[in-house]
Design an enzyme around this catalytic site. Structure first.
Site, PDB file in Angstrom:
ATOM      1  N   GLU A 114      11.922  -7.916  -4.612  1.00  0.00           N
ATOM      2  CA  GLU A 114      12.046  -6.537  -4.141  1.00  0.00           C
ATOM      3  C   GLU A 114      13.445  -5.966  -4.345  1.00  0.00           C
ATOM      4  OE1 GLU A 114      10.463  -6.574  -0.174  1.00  0.00           O
ATOM      5  OE2 GLU A 114       8.494  -7.220  -0.866  1.00  0.00           O
TER       6      GLU A 114
ATOM      7  N   LYS B 235       0.013  -0.698   4.960  1.00  0.00           N
ATOM      8  CA  LYS B 235      -0.092  -1.033   3.536  1.00  0.00           C
ATOM      9  C   LYS B 235      -1.495  -0.649   3.077  1.00  0.00           C
ATOM     10  CE  LYS B 235       3.041  -5.049   3.613  1.00  0.00           C
ATOM     11  NZ  LYS B 235       3.081  -6.524   3.710  1.00  0.00           N
TER      12      LYS B 235
END
Length: 434
Positions: free
Chosen positions: A210, A344
């Site tokens: 990330e 999410k």
């Protein structure tokens, strides 16, 4: 406005794994959506369909899901002729077409790809920017710019170091705008790189999935100290607060927590009890400006979650615990396990269900943080989503790697478009005033 064609294909995510992309055409144009995927996935998530019976792509191909879109969902939806502006009806039709609780027949990745493409087409049909259209779907009259939670130190399943906890984040809550938050975040990030390079050498500046740094440290307190030092050097003490994603399900063993779980020979005598873990978190909160801790315990450790949540006033976020699933969220609300939902879209598998999960959490007084996955694409949907849902907070990685910056850059464009009407959540990120 009816759907003319729907076509899915297999593309690749930011980790080189296959994922689903969907093109949807109406008379207004072509609308494209790509589906992300996670590394540390909760066992209660909707099913991401992978070609496990094929050796290709390390058994991670998505050609079955692609075929399910092209051969089952597309003809059925086109035949049904539901207007693209009726998001809820289209999502419900696909969910019914699947007929299973966790979308295992067609795949959450197949259904979600179509769901997101439909939303983009619906916004065009309504003549609205995507974030405004999402706000309308969610029943919001106004929108709000979120505080970004930059994941700047990676550990856990996201990095090849010994750090057990998955993410150490910086939140520029003291900024006056999203644009200023980006300036603060990037300056702290570059100062952090210099601090890590000085202490651990250049190879410690390699980045994880990330975009965060992955120095080979094992002490989680050291990770927090590095952040605090970088914030101080950058000149933003008081303006930047700290968040963590512990992803504790990843190191939960036999009812205890193994902070040396990446070592195959870790000594069981060093594993911590749930109460010892809770005390460690309280220590961290007392020493550092921590405002948010995600997944501090295992996804099924229902007994320990409420103890920490009731004993601290910071944000305790459920991710693996709640997996954006209304049933799990209701259980967490009833047991007072946490006070914030990590949202999410691919955990539940449709936009309508994501909005429902968000509203369920907000109506119970929880905060909501919109999130990327570790396997991302160049799709920027979640940037518009967080603005439209008015949740006030988003995590989509470090200010590094195009798959992460794509979302932050889209948020900059949205703030620019809003002009003087733009409102930044700031210190009120948990419960932004719309």
């Amino acid at each position: 406005m009816s759907i003319l064609t729907i076509h899915a294909r297999q593309i690749f995510d930011s980790r080189g794994n296959p994922t689903v992309e969907v093109d949807l055409k109406t008379s207004k144009g072509l609308f494209r959506a790509a589906v992300p995927s996670g590394a540390s996935t909760g066992v209660h998530e909707a099913l991401e369909l992978r070609d496990t019976n094929s050796k290709a792509y390390m058994k991670k191909g998505v050609l079955t899901a692609v075929s399910n879109v092209n051969k089952i969902i597309a003809p059925a939806l086109i035949n049904k002729n539901i207007p693209v502006t009726n998001q809820a009806a289209i999502d419900k039709y696909m969910i019914d077409l699947d007929g299973t609780e966790n979308k295992e027949k067609l795949g959450a990745n197949a259904i979600l790809g179509v769901s997101l493409a439909v939303c983009k087409a619906g916004a065009a049909e309504a003549g609205l920017p995507l974030y405004r259209y999402i706000a309308r779907l969610a029943g919001h009259e106004d929108v709000i710019m979120p505080v970004p939670a930059f994941n700047v130190i990676n550990g856990g399943s996201h990095a090849g170091n010994k750090l057990a906890m998955q993410e150490f984040m910086i939140l520029p809550t003291g900024a006056s705008s999203f644009t200023e938050a980006m300036q603060i975040g990037t300056e702290v990030y570059h100062n952090l790189k210099a601090v890590i390079k000085r202490e651990y050498g250049l190879d410690a500046c390699n980045v994880g999935d990330e975009g965060g740094f992955a120095p080979n440290i094992q002490d989680n307190m050291k990770g927090l100290q590095l952040l605090e030092e970088a914030i101080k050097i950058a000149g933003y003490t008081g303006k930047v607060e700290i968040g963590m994603d512990c992803a504790a399900s990843e190191f939960h063993k036999n009812g205890k927590y193994d902070l040396d779980f990446k070592n195959p020979h870790s000594a069981e005598s060093t594993w911590l009890s749930p109460d010892a873990m809770a005390n460690m978190y309280k220590q961290m909160i007392s020493k550092f400006p921590i405002v948010s801790i995600e997944d501090p315990f295992d996804q099924d450790d229902w007994e320990t979650w409420p103890k920490l949540t009731s004993s601290t006033n910071i944000q305790i976020v459920g991710d693996d615990l709640t997996v954006t699933n209304p049933k799990r969220i209701k259980q967490a609300i009833a047991s007072k396990a946490c006070n914030c939902l990590l949202l999410k879209v691919n955990q539940i598998g449709s936009l309508t269900e994501s909005i429902e999960a968000c509203k369920l959490a907000q109506d119970s007084g929880w905060g909501v943080m919109v999130s990327h996955r570790s396997g991302e694409t160049e799709d920027t949907f979640i940037a518009d989503l967080v603005v439209g849902l008015c949740t006030g907070q988003i995590k989509t990685g470090a200010p590094c790697r195009s798959d992460r910056l794509a979302k932050y850059n889209q948020l900059l464009r949205i703030e620019e478009e809003l002009g003087t009407a733009a409102k930044y959540a700031g210190k009120n990120f948990r419960h932004p005033k719309v």
